[in-house]
Design a protein around this motif. Structure first.
Motif, PDB file in Angstrom:
ATOM      1  N   PHE A 140      62.922  13.456  21.657  1.00  0.00           N
ATOM      2  CA  PHE A 140      63.727  12.285  21.997  1.00  0.00           C
ATOM      3  C   PHE A 140      63.316  11.049  21.213  1.00  0.00           C
ATOM      4  CE2 PHE A 140      64.882  14.758  25.780  1.00  0.00           C
ATOM      5  CZ  PHE A 140      66.264  14.545  25.777  1.00  0.00           C
ATOM      6  N   GLY A 141      62.076  11.029  20.707  1.00  0.00           N
ATOM      7  CA  GLY A 141      61.634   9.895  19.906  1.00  0.00           C
ATOM      8  C   GLY A 141      61.952  10.048  18.429  1.00  0.00           C
ATOM      9  N   LYS A 142      62.638  11.158  18.084  1.00  0.00           N
ATOM     10  CA  LYS A 142      63.019  11.413  16.692  1.00  0.00           C
ATOM     11  C   LYS A 142      61.801  11.432  15.780  1.00  0.00           C
ATOM     12  CE  LYS A 142      67.350  11.192  17.983  1.00  0.00           C
ATOM     13  NZ  LYS A 142      68.160  12.415  18.133  1.00  0.00           N
ATOM     14  N   GLY A 143      60.774  12.126  16.200  1.00  0.00           N
ATOM     15  CA  GLY A 143      59.566  12.235  15.382  1.00  0.00           C
ATOM     16  C   GLY A 143      59.834  12.960  14.075  1.00  0.00           C
ATOM     17  N   GLY A 144      58.919  12.852  13.131  1.00  0.00           N
ATOM     18  CA  GLY A 144      59.087  13.511  11.841  1.00  0.00           C
ATOM     19  C   GLY A 144      59.173  15.018  11.996  1.00  0.00           C
ATOM     20  N   LEU A 145      59.737  15.680  10.982  1.00  0.00           N
ATOM     21  CA  LEU A 145      59.961  17.118  11.046  1.00  0.00           C
ATOM     22  C   LEU A 145      58.653  17.878  11.256  1.00  0.00           C
ATOM     23  CD1 LEU A 145      61.732  19.604  10.829  1.00  0.00           C
ATOM     24  CD2 LEU A 145      61.559  19.448   8.336  1.00  0.00           C
ATOM     25  N   LEU A 146      57.629  17.559  10.481  1.00  0.00           N
ATOM     26  CA  LEU A 146      56.358  18.263  10.608  1.00  0.00           C
ATOM     27  C   LEU A 146      55.768  18.075  12.004  1.00  0.00           C
ATOM     28  CD1 LEU A 146      54.148  19.972   9.359  1.00  0.00           C
ATOM     29  CD2 LEU A 146      53.112  17.865   8.461  1.00  0.00           C
ATOM     30  N   THR A 147      55.897  16.868  12.538  1.00  0.00           N
ATOM     31  CA  THR A 147      55.385  16.592  13.883  1.00  0.00           C
ATOM     32  C   THR A 147      56.111  17.435  14.920  1.00  0.00           C
ATOM     33  OG1 THR A 147      54.762  14.317  13.324  1.00  0.00           O
ATOM     34  CG2 THR A 147      55.111  14.820  15.656  1.00  0.00           C
ATOM     35  N   LEU A 151      54.380  20.422  17.155  1.00  0.00           N
ATOM     36  CA  LEU A 151      54.312  20.320  18.609  1.00  0.00           C
ATOM     37  C   LEU A 151      55.092  21.429  19.287  1.00  0.00           C
ATOM     38  CD1 LEU A 151      54.596  16.452  19.091  1.00  0.00           C
ATOM     39  CD2 LEU A 151      52.561  17.886  19.345  1.00  0.00           C
ATOM     40  N   SER A 152      56.208  21.832  18.680  1.00  0.00           N
ATOM     41  CA  SER A 152      56.994  22.921  19.247  1.00  0.00           C
ATOM     42  C   SER A 152      56.214  24.226  19.209  1.00  0.00           C
ATOM     43  CB  SER A 152      58.316  23.079  18.479  1.00  0.00           C
ATOM     44  OG  SER A 152      59.054  24.173  18.963  1.00  0.00           O
ATOM     45  N   LEU A 153      55.615  24.529  18.064  1.00  0.00           N
ATOM     46  CA  LEU A 153      54.834  25.760  17.939  1.00  0.00           C
ATOM     47  C   LEU A 153      53.644  25.744  18.896  1.00  0.00           C
ATOM     48  CD1 LEU A 153      54.258  28.456  16.628  1.00  0.00           C
ATOM     49  CD2 LEU A 153      53.062  27.234  14.786  1.00  0.00           C
ATOM     50  N   ALA A 154      52.964  24.596  18.986  1.00  0.00           N
ATOM     51  CA  ALA A 154      51.800  24.506  19.866  1.00  0.00           C
ATOM     52  C   ALA A 154      52.190  24.746  21.318  1.00  0.00           C
ATOM     53  CB  ALA A 154      51.133  23.138  19.713  1.00  0.00           C
ATOM     54  N   ALA A 155      53.311  24.143  21.744  1.00  0.00           N
ATOM     55  CA  ALA A 155      53.742  24.273  23.137  1.00  0.00           C
ATOM     56  C   ALA A 155      54.194  25.691  23.450  1.00  0.00           C
ATOM     57  CB  ALA A 155      54.855  23.275  23.425  1.00  0.00           C
ATOM     58  N   LEU A 156      55.056  26.257  22.602  1.00  0.00           N
ATOM     59  CA  LEU A 156      55.607  27.585  22.881  1.00  0.00           C
ATOM     60  C   LEU A 156      54.558  28.679  22.704  1.00  0.00           C
ATOM     61  CD1 LEU A 156      59.154  27.241  21.265  1.00  0.00           C
ATOM     62  CD2 LEU A 156      58.448  26.826  23.632  1.00  0.00           C
ATOM     63  N   ALA A 157      53.694  28.529  21.709  1.00  0.00           N
ATOM     64  CA  ALA A 157      52.626  29.510  21.523  1.00  0.00           C
ATOM     65  C   ALA A 157      51.658  29.459  22.698  1.00  0.00           C
ATOM     66  CB  ALA A 157      51.891  29.244  20.215  1.00  0.00           C
ATOM     67  N   GLY A 158      51.414  28.260  23.205  1.00  0.00           N
ATOM     68  CA  GLY A 158      50.551  28.134  24.380  1.00  0.00           C
ATOM     69  C   GLY A 158      51.128  28.870  25.577  1.00  0.00           C
ATOM     70  N   LEU A 159      52.432  28.740  25.772  1.00  0.00           N
ATOM     71  CA  LEU A 159      53.089  29.451  26.866  1.00  0.00           C
ATOM     72  C   LEU A 159      52.974  30.958  26.679  1.00  0.00           C
ATOM     73  CD1 LEU A 159      56.369  27.364  27.315  1.00  0.00           C
ATOM     74  CD2 LEU A 159      54.455  27.491  28.904  1.00  0.00           C
TER      75      LEU A 159
END
Length: 279
Positions: A140-147, A151-159
């Motif tokens: 929602f904050g329109k962060g950079g692509l790498l960010t 964060l997506s990989l970290a969150a989903l891999a953690g799950l």
């Protein structure tokens, strides 16, 4: 904030879709008096309770999600939601495409091992919860692509690592009766037109009465309810491809535009027209 006409007690606050993250959708909503009836999604659904709580009923298993916890649902799992009395719930919902989760598996293990499954409905792991919060802020904050990708990989891999397990890539439903599988295939192939119970039973190889009993026991809802949700999911994909709400309704068997709009909003929390703007 969008207040939904005809759905008292339900407020949808934000809805976003990130194509860079495999079409990840994030919805922030709150509701107090509104209860979601039995429904399902063709993607992984990850709910994060920001305040309040809700009773999540999944396949006759009752679980209560409380503030700071996650609700983890696999594709096709029938569930409902009843808000905590007097306080309701404010929550984030992340919708993750199955192929995106499969890519996460490959990134974690180094090979394609199929689609993961969540073991339990509720996760009280604070680290997993905070990882989803960081992902929400980046989207929602329109962060950079790498960010956002990191964060997506970290969150989903953690799950996957801490709350899931793997299943074969062939994606079979060993516990589901063959008759129910045949009935689901017939419904998917005929969702644009009227479906007669006798034709469905013939395709499944059972009597109509027996099919109704077996289907609901195996899936959690009646064939009609499954067909309705299937039509909503198919319409959702059409809308994302740019198809107009009227065309999507007709292509998925909703011959009444008002019925399509109300049904879609009841399951998705937004109107078809607004959802189409996410593409």
């Amino acid at each position: 904030m969008a207040h939904h006409e005809g759905i008292p007690g339900l407020e949808e606050v934000r809805f976003a879709r990130d194509e860079d993250l495999g079409g990840l959708e994030v919805r922030l909503a709150r509701y107090k008096d509104f209860a979601f009836a039995n429904h399902w999604h063709d993607c992984y659904s990850i709910g994060a309770a920001l305040s309040g709580g809700s009773l999540c009923i999944r396949n006759r298993e009752n679980s209560v999600i409380q503030t700071g916890q996650l609700c983890l649902l696999n594709p096709g799992q029938v569930h409902s939601g009843i808000p905590a009395r007097d306080v309701g719930i404010t929550y984030l919902m992340f919708y993750v495409d199955p192929e995106e989760m499969r890519r996460v598996v490959t990134r974690v293990t180094g090979r394609d091992e199929g689609y993961p499954e969540f073991r339990n409905v509720i996760s009280a792991d604070p680290a997993l919860f905070q990882a989803m919060m960081r992902l929400d802020r980046a989207v929602f904050g329109k962060g950079g692509l790498l960010t956002r990708e990191s964060l997506s990989l970290a969150a989903l891999a953690g799950l996957l690592v801490r709350a899931g397990h793997l299943r074969p890539a062939s994606r079979c439903d060993d516990g589901e009766p063959g008759a129910v599988a045949r009935a689901r295939e017939y419904l998917a192939a005929n969702l644009a037109g009227p479906v007669r119970l006798d034709d469905l039973a013939r395709a499944a190889g059972l009597s109509a009465y027996h099919l109704l009993r077996v289907f609901k026991k195996a899936v959690g809802v009646t064939p009609h309810a499954w067909l309705t949700q299937l039509r909503v999911e198919r319409a959702r994909h059409l809308l994302l491809r740019g198809v107009s709400p009227a065309e999507a309704a007709l292509a998925t068997g909703f011959y009444d535009q008002s019925h399509f709009t109300n049904t879609f909003r009841r399951f998705m929390g937004v109107t078809p027209r607004r959802y189409r703007l996410l593409r």
